[in-house]
Design a protein around this motif. Sequence first.
Motif, PDB file in Angstrom:
ATOM      1  N   GLY A   1    -106.793-100.096  -9.835  1.00  0.00           N
ATOM      2  CA  GLY A   1    -106.364 -98.703  -9.822  1.00  0.00           C
ATOM      3  C   GLY A   1    -105.325 -98.457  -8.743  1.00  0.00           C
ATOM      4  O   GLY A   1    -104.352 -97.719  -8.959  1.00  0.00           O
ATOM      5  N   LEU A   2    -105.521 -99.073  -7.575  1.00  0.00           N
ATOM      6  CA  LEU A   2    -104.564 -98.930  -6.484  1.00  0.00           C
ATOM      7  C   LEU A   2    -103.213 -99.508  -6.870  1.00  0.00           C
ATOM      8  O   LEU A   2    -102.163 -98.913  -6.585  1.00  0.00           O
ATOM      9  CB  LEU A   2    -105.097 -99.643  -5.237  1.00  0.00           C
TER      10      LEU A   2
ATOM     11  N   SER B   1    -101.988 -99.697  -9.843  1.00  0.00           N
ATOM     12  CA  SER B   1    -101.379 -98.764 -10.784  1.00  0.00           C
ATOM     13  C   SER B   1    -100.805 -97.549 -10.069  1.00  0.00           C
ATOM     14  O   SER B   1     -99.700 -97.087 -10.382  1.00  0.00           O
ATOM     15  CB  SER B   1    -102.427 -98.311 -11.810  1.00  0.00           C
ATOM     16  N   VAL B   2    -101.544 -97.026  -9.083  1.00  0.00           N
ATOM     17  CA  VAL B   2    -101.081 -95.854  -8.325  1.00  0.00           C
ATOM     18  C   VAL B   2     -99.785 -96.163  -7.594  1.00  0.00           C
ATOM     19  O   VAL B   2     -98.837 -95.374  -7.618  1.00  0.00           O
ATOM     20  CB  VAL B   2    -102.165 -95.404  -7.310  1.00  0.00           C
TER      21      VAL B   2
ATOM     22  N   ASN C   1     -96.907 -96.315  -9.940  1.00  0.00           N
ATOM     23  CA  ASN C   1     -96.539 -94.977 -10.403  1.00  0.00           C
ATOM     24  C   ASN C   1     -95.802 -94.183  -9.328  1.00  0.00           C
ATOM     25  O   ASN C   1     -95.042 -93.253  -9.630  1.00  0.00           O
ATOM     26  CB  ASN C   1     -97.780 -94.194 -10.837  1.00  0.00           C
ATOM     27  N   LEU C   2     -96.041 -94.556  -8.066  1.00  0.00           N
ATOM     28  CA  LEU C   2     -95.341 -93.892  -6.959  1.00  0.00           C
ATOM     29  C   LEU C   2     -93.966 -94.508  -6.722  1.00  0.00           C
ATOM     30  O   LEU C   2     -93.263 -94.132  -5.779  1.00  0.00           O
ATOM     31  CB  LEU C   2     -96.174 -93.987  -5.672  1.00  0.00           C
TER      32      LEU C   2
ATOM     33  N   SER D   1    -107.949 -89.594  -3.324  1.00  0.00           N
ATOM     34  CA  SER D   1    -107.031 -89.161  -4.384  1.00  0.00           C
ATOM     35  C   SER D   1    -105.661 -89.812  -4.235  1.00  0.00           C
ATOM     36  O   SER D   1    -105.328 -90.372  -3.190  1.00  0.00           O
ATOM     37  CB  SER D   1    -106.872 -87.638  -4.345  1.00  0.00           C
ATOM     38  N   VAL D   2    -104.868 -89.714  -5.295  1.00  0.00           N
ATOM     39  CA  VAL D   2    -103.498 -90.218  -5.257  1.00  0.00           C
ATOM     40  C   VAL D   2    -102.709 -89.470  -4.182  1.00  0.00           C
ATOM     41  O   VAL D   2    -101.876 -90.053  -3.483  1.00  0.00           O
ATOM     42  CB  VAL D   2    -102.823 -90.037  -6.633  1.00  0.00           C
ATOM     43  N   LYS D   3    -103.006 -88.195  -4.022  1.00  0.00           N
ATOM     44  CA  LYS D   3    -102.347 -87.384  -3.004  1.00  0.00           C
ATOM     45  C   LYS D   3    -102.600 -87.956  -1.618  1.00  0.00           C
ATOM     46  O   LYS D   3    -101.700 -88.003  -0.775  1.00  0.00           O
ATOM     47  CB  LYS D   3    -102.856 -85.942  -3.084  1.00  0.00           C
TER      48      LYS D   3
ATOM     49  N   LYS E   1    -100.414 -91.036  -1.076  1.00  0.00           N
ATOM     50  CA  LYS E   1     -99.016 -90.643  -0.884  1.00  0.00           C
ATOM     51  C   LYS E   1     -98.810 -90.076   0.518  1.00  0.00           C
ATOM     52  O   LYS E   1     -97.817 -90.383   1.192  1.00  0.00           O
ATOM     53  CB  LYS E   1     -98.625 -89.605  -1.940  1.00  0.00           C
TER      54      LYS E   1
END
Length: 219
Positions: free
Chosen positions: A16-17, A19-20, A23-24, A107-109, A112
């Motif tokens: 998952g990391l 993928s994140v 995506n960033l 979270s993705v936030k 980031k």
Amino acid sequence: MQNHFIIGENTLLSKGLNSVLENLGQTEVGNLSFEDISNQILKLSEKTEFLWIVVSNEKNSPLKICKQIKIELPKSKIFVFCESKDPILVKDFLKAGISGYFLPDCSVKNIKEAIGQSEKGKIYIDPKLRVLLRQNLLDIGQSSATLRALTKTEKEFLQLIVEEYTTQEIANKLFISFCTVETHRLHLIQKMGVRNTAGLVREAVARNIYQTSMNSMTF
């Protein structure tokens, strides 16, 4: 383009990391297992900016790995994902030089924000942990204040307890009664916020307050 490496077992979290990060916009994302890191750390490019360590169990010695990475790649930014909320463990990781500590359900936030803060030289702590760490610091401060409030005589009495003198031996040494010794002991237990004599010893050793000279002890 920033270089990222995920270190850890091939778990859903690490996938998952990955993928994140992609995506960033971080397309250069590599993966490395704990078993390989010790042998391949020197092969990591000095341009590797971000290392993400996913802790799935303690046998991999993630803390030791963090320290090793900081020695070999001092300019890299290390982020740790770990389910432990133990303030002592978190502080140990921070002392090892990490740039961020996350719980697995972050979270993705959060990720980031951590990347942005690390680029400014700031350390990122999972918001869920900040309250716990703040309370832990307050508890330490309150404990230290209590110990500073101990009188010289109380500290000297505490030293005898740490040195394993029995109640009767303390009474004989100080020329006071058995009951008076027990009264002083109870007073210290209440004042230091512990439950028993073992607690007194633990606090005295932890705070290093048992080295006062016994020469001027009076009660």
